[in-house]
Design a protein around this motif. Structure first.
Motif, PDB file in Angstrom:
ATOM      1  N   ASP A  88     -32.154 -20.213  16.350  1.00 21.23           N
ATOM      2  CA  ASP A  88     -30.924 -20.195  15.547  1.00 21.23           C
ATOM      3  C   ASP A  88     -30.191 -18.858  15.674  1.00 21.23           C
ATOM      4  OD1 ASP A  88     -31.392 -22.783  14.730  1.00 21.23           O
ATOM      5  OD2 ASP A  88     -32.262 -22.209  12.790  1.00 21.23           O
ATOM      6  N   MET A  89     -30.951 -17.769  15.690  1.00 19.51           N
ATOM      7  CA  MET A  89     -30.323 -16.452  15.864  1.00 19.51           C
ATOM      8  C   MET A  89     -29.753 -16.316  17.273  1.00 19.51           C
ATOM      9  SD  MET A  89     -30.194 -14.675  13.143  1.00 19.51           S
ATOM     10  CE  MET A  89     -29.829 -13.065  13.804  1.00 19.51           C
ATOM     11  N   ALA A  90     -30.451 -16.857  18.255  1.00 20.86           N
ATOM     12  CA  ALA A  90     -29.954 -16.810  19.627  1.00 20.86           C
ATOM     13  C   ALA A  90     -28.613 -17.541  19.721  1.00 20.86           C
ATOM     14  CB  ALA A  90     -30.968 -17.424  20.586  1.00 20.86           C
ATOM     15  N   VAL A  91     -28.545 -18.707  19.111  1.00 26.16           N
ATOM     16  CA  VAL A  91     -27.302 -19.489  19.124  1.00 26.16           C
ATOM     17  C   VAL A  91     -26.179 -18.712  18.425  1.00 26.16           C
ATOM     18  CG1 VAL A  91     -26.191 -21.575  18.212  1.00 26.16           C
ATOM     19  CG2 VAL A  91     -28.421 -21.734  19.345  1.00 26.16           C
ATOM     20  N   THR A  92     -26.487 -18.111  17.280  1.00 26.73           N
ATOM     21  CA  THR A  92     -25.481 -17.344  16.541  1.00 26.73           C
ATOM     22  C   THR A  92     -24.944 -16.197  17.393  1.00 26.73           C
ATOM     23  OG1 THR A  92     -26.498 -17.910  14.431  1.00 26.73           O
ATOM     24  CG2 THR A  92     -25.084 -15.959  14.453  1.00 26.73           C
ATOM     25  N   CYS A  93     -25.823 -15.489  18.075  1.00 23.41           N
ATOM     26  CA  CYS A  93     -25.392 -14.376  18.925  1.00 23.41           C
ATOM     27  C   CYS A  93     -24.525 -14.871  20.083  1.00 23.41           C
ATOM     28  CB  CYS A  93     -26.602 -13.611  19.460  1.00 23.41           C
ATOM     29  SG  CYS A  93     -27.487 -12.702  18.184  1.00 23.41           S
ATOM     30  N   LEU A  94     -24.907 -15.991  20.671  1.00 26.85           N
ATOM     31  CA  LEU A  94     -24.113 -16.548  21.771  1.00 26.85           C
ATOM     32  C   LEU A  94     -22.746 -16.993  21.283  1.00 26.85           C
ATOM     33  CD1 LEU A  94     -26.907 -18.522  23.602  1.00 26.85           C
ATOM     34  CD2 LEU A  94     -25.733 -16.460  24.425  1.00 26.85           C
ATOM     35  N   GLU A  95     -22.707 -17.600  20.115  1.00 23.26           N
ATOM     36  CA  GLU A  95     -21.412 -18.016  19.563  1.00 23.26           C
ATOM     37  C   GLU A  95     -20.517 -16.804  19.319  1.00 23.26           C
ATOM     38  OE1 GLU A  95     -22.739 -20.337  16.228  1.00 23.26           O
ATOM     39  OE2 GLU A  95     -22.846 -22.185  17.430  1.00 23.26           O
ATOM     40  N   GLN A  96     -21.119 -15.702  18.855  1.00 24.08           N
ATOM     41  CA  GLN A  96     -20.348 -14.479  18.639  1.00 24.08           C
ATOM     42  C   GLN A  96     -19.813 -13.949  19.969  1.00 24.08           C
ATOM     43  OE1 GLN A  96     -19.534 -13.199  15.676  1.00 24.08           O
ATOM     44  NE2 GLN A  96     -18.305 -11.634  16.690  1.00 24.08           N
ATOM     45  N   ALA A  97     -20.658 -13.927  20.990  1.00 20.10           N
ATOM     46  CA  ALA A  97     -20.219 -13.472  22.313  1.00 20.10           C
ATOM     47  C   ALA A  97     -19.071 -14.339  22.827  1.00 20.10           C
ATOM     48  CB  ALA A  97     -21.388 -13.496  23.295  1.00 20.10           C
ATOM     49  N   LEU A  98     -19.186 -15.648  22.599  1.00 16.77           N
ATOM     50  CA  LEU A  98     -18.148 -16.571  23.075  1.00 16.77           C
ATOM     51  C   LEU A  98     -16.876 -16.497  22.240  1.00 16.77           C
ATOM     52  CD1 LEU A  98     -20.475 -19.523  24.031  1.00 16.77           C
ATOM     53  CD2 LEU A  98     -19.075 -18.136  25.593  1.00 16.77           C
ATOM     54  N   THR A  99     -16.979 -16.070  20.999  1.00 16.00           N
ATOM     55  CA  THR A  99     -15.782 -15.843  20.191  1.00 16.00           C
ATOM     56  C   THR A  99     -14.990 -14.674  20.778  1.00 16.00           C
ATOM     57  OG1 THR A  99     -16.843 -16.681  18.183  1.00 16.00           O
ATOM     58  CG2 THR A  99     -14.958 -15.213  17.879  1.00 16.00           C
ATOM     59  N   ARG A 108     -22.377 -19.337  28.005  1.00 12.78           N
ATOM     60  CA  ARG A 108     -22.260 -20.803  27.911  1.00 12.78           C
ATOM     61  C   ARG A 108     -23.491 -21.485  28.512  1.00 12.78           C
ATOM     62  NH1 ARG A 108     -18.341 -22.452  24.957  1.00 12.78           N
ATOM     63  NH2 ARG A 108     -16.447 -21.227  25.012  1.00 12.78           N
ATOM     64  N   VAL A 109     -23.953 -20.991  29.658  1.00 13.87           N
ATOM     65  CA  VAL A 109     -25.115 -21.597  30.311  1.00 13.87           C
ATOM     66  C   VAL A 109     -26.368 -21.408  29.447  1.00 13.87           C
ATOM     67  CG1 VAL A 109     -26.630 -21.466  32.335  1.00 13.87           C
ATOM     68  CG2 VAL A 109     -24.150 -21.465  32.631  1.00 13.87           C
ATOM     69  N   LEU A 110     -26.530 -20.216  28.867  1.00 12.66           N
ATOM     70  CA  LEU A 110     -27.685 -19.994  27.989  1.00 12.66           C
ATOM     71  C   LEU A 110     -27.587 -20.872  26.741  1.00 12.66           C
ATOM     72  CD1 LEU A 110     -30.329 -18.593  27.375  1.00 12.66           C
ATOM     73  CD2 LEU A 110     -29.024 -16.678  26.426  1.00 12.66           C
ATOM     74  N   LEU A 111     -26.383 -21.017  26.205  1.00 14.77           N
ATOM     75  CA  LEU A 111     -26.197 -21.887  25.040  1.00 14.77           C
ATOM     76  C   LEU A 111     -26.524 -23.337  25.413  1.00 14.77           C
ATOM     77  CD1 LEU A 111     -25.446 -21.994  22.084  1.00 14.77           C
ATOM     78  CD2 LEU A 111     -23.034 -22.112  22.741  1.00 14.77           C
ATOM     79  N   ALA A 112     -26.128 -23.753  26.604  1.00 16.25           N
ATOM     80  CA  ALA A 112     -26.472 -25.102  27.071  1.00 16.25           C
ATOM     81  C   ALA A 112     -27.985 -25.249  27.196  1.00 16.25           C
ATOM     82  CB  ALA A 112     -25.804 -25.379  28.429  1.00 16.25           C
ATOM     83  N   THR A 113     -28.646 -24.222  27.697  1.00 18.35           N
ATOM     84  CA  THR A 113     -30.103 -24.251  27.829  1.00 18.35           C
ATOM     85  C   THR A 113     -30.755 -24.395  26.461  1.00 18.35           C
ATOM     86  OG1 THR A 113     -29.961 -22.864  29.796  1.00 18.35           O
ATOM     87  CG2 THR A 113     -32.105 -22.982  28.706  1.00 18.35           C
ATOM     88  N   LEU A 114     -30.264 -23.629  25.486  1.00 17.48           N
ATOM     89  CA  LEU A 114     -30.810 -23.730  24.128  1.00 17.48           C
ATOM     90  C   LEU A 114     -30.579 -25.127  23.548  1.00 17.48           C
ATOM     91  CD1 LEU A 114     -29.781 -20.238  22.737  1.00 17.48           C
ATOM     92  CD2 LEU A 114     -32.107 -21.087  23.051  1.00 17.48           C
ATOM     93  N   GLN A 115     -29.405 -25.684  23.840  1.00 14.59           N
ATOM     94  CA  GLN A 115     -29.111 -27.046  23.369  1.00 14.59           C
ATOM     95  C   GLN A 115     -30.105 -28.033  23.976  1.00 14.59           C
ATOM     96  OE1 GLN A 115     -26.947 -27.915  21.070  1.00 14.59           O
ATOM     97  NE2 GLN A 115     -25.850 -26.002  20.858  1.00 14.59           N
ATOM     98  N   LEU A 116     -30.381 -27.875  25.270  1.00 15.88           N
ATOM     99  CA  LEU A 116     -31.349 -28.749  25.941  1.00 15.88           C
ATOM    100  C   LEU A 116     -32.739 -28.596  25.340  1.00 15.88           C
ATOM    101  CD1 LEU A 116     -30.432 -28.541  29.699  1.00 15.88           C
ATOM    102  CD2 LEU A 116     -30.379 -30.558  28.243  1.00 15.88           C
ATOM    103  N   GLU A 117     -33.127 -27.365  25.064  1.00 15.65           N
ATOM    104  CA  GLU A 117     -34.443 -27.122  24.488  1.00 15.65           C
ATOM    105  C   GLU A 117     -34.587 -27.778  23.116  1.00 15.65           C
ATOM    106  OE1 GLU A 117     -35.292 -22.890  26.783  1.00 15.65           O
ATOM    107  OE2 GLU A 117     -34.791 -22.841  24.648  1.00 15.65           O
ATOM    108  N   LYS A 118     -33.466 -27.939  22.424  1.00 20.16           N
ATOM    109  CA  LYS A 118     -33.490 -28.617  21.125  1.00 20.16           C
ATOM    110  C   LYS A 118     -33.337 -30.130  21.280  1.00 20.16           C
ATOM    111  CE  LYS A 118     -31.423 -25.895  17.700  1.00 20.16           C
ATOM    112  NZ  LYS A 118     -30.185 -25.371  17.112  1.00 20.16           N
ATOM    113  N   GLY A 119     -33.156 -30.587  22.518  1.00 17.74           N
ATOM    114  CA  GLY A 119     -32.980 -32.012  22.760  1.00 17.74           C
ATOM    115  C   GLY A 119     -31.554 -32.494  22.603  1.00 17.74           C
ATOM    116  N   ASN A 120     -30.605 -31.577  22.512  1.00 17.20           N
ATOM    117  CA  ASN A 120     -29.203 -31.925  22.330  1.00 17.20           C
ATOM    118  C   ASN A 120     -28.497 -31.936  23.692  1.00 17.20           C
ATOM    119  OD1 ASN A 120     -26.515 -32.171  21.674  1.00 17.20           O
ATOM    120  ND2 ASN A 120     -26.488 -30.502  20.199  1.00 17.20           N
TER     121      ASN A 120
END
Length: 185
Positions: A88-99, A108-120
């Motif tokens: 969750d913290m990783a996602v928050t940091c990535l969202e901040q970077a993307l803002t 974006r690629v790391l965020l996609a990887t995290l989404q995949l790891e969560k099954g999304n």
């Protein structure tokens, strides 16, 4: 008593000079903060290379504190949080970077990887599509189909890579549990 025109002009000039001085100080201070942020960021990279995760994270946090627009420090924080399984913290940091930098492909690629790891898979697909600059409305159906196939292949590769990484990392990250042997009577 009423100020003379000369006194009034002198007062206005003095106020303007003071304001310019303050804005110059502000520019210098902001420049200094950015320089400090870059120093913290570079130290964080060196510490990360030595696998000193906590110390590196502290430096990246300092960098983003000194310069809230330092998108790379948010990305590095996300990498460490992911490694520590704090997704969750990783996602928050990535969202901040993307803002700060919406076209930051690595984030974006790391965020996609995290989404995949969560099954999304849908969330991962959206991030990959965004990183490739694909806009569904701007492509013909045939072009979109080819690009969708490419994205699905990329997702498949991510899943395989994540599984390989998980299988390699699992023994390292699993705590060693020593069996307790009950005393015999």
């Amino acid at each position: 008593p009423q100020a003379t025109p000369g006194e009034e002009a002198s007062k206005n000039a003095s106020e303007k000079l003071h304001e310019k001085s303050k804005s110059g100080e502000s520019r210098i201070s902001k420049g200094f903060q950015k320089t400090l942020a870059e120093g913290h960021y570079r130290l964080g990279l060196r510490l990360k290379k030595k696998k000193q995760w906590e110390e590196a994270l502290t430096q990246f946090l300092e960098a983003s504190n000194k310069n809230p627009n330092h998108f790379k420090s948010f990305f590095e924080q996300a990498l460490i949080y992911r490694q520590k399984q704090i997704h969750d913290m990783a996602v928050t940091c990535l969202e901040q970077a993307l803002t700060i930098k919406p076209k930051y492909k690595d984030a974006r690629v790391l965020l996609a990887t995290l989404q995949l790891e969560k099954g999304n898979v849908g969330g991962a697909f959206a991030q990959l599509r965004e990183s490739l600059g694909m806009l569904p409305d701007s492509k013909s159906g045939e072009d979109l189909g080819r690009e969708s196939d490419t994205i699905l292949q990329t997702i498949h590769t991510f899943i395989e890579t994540s599984q390989v990484v998980a299988s390699v990392m699992a023994p390292v990250m699993t705590p060693v549990i020593k069996p307790v042997i009950a005393p015999t009577l």
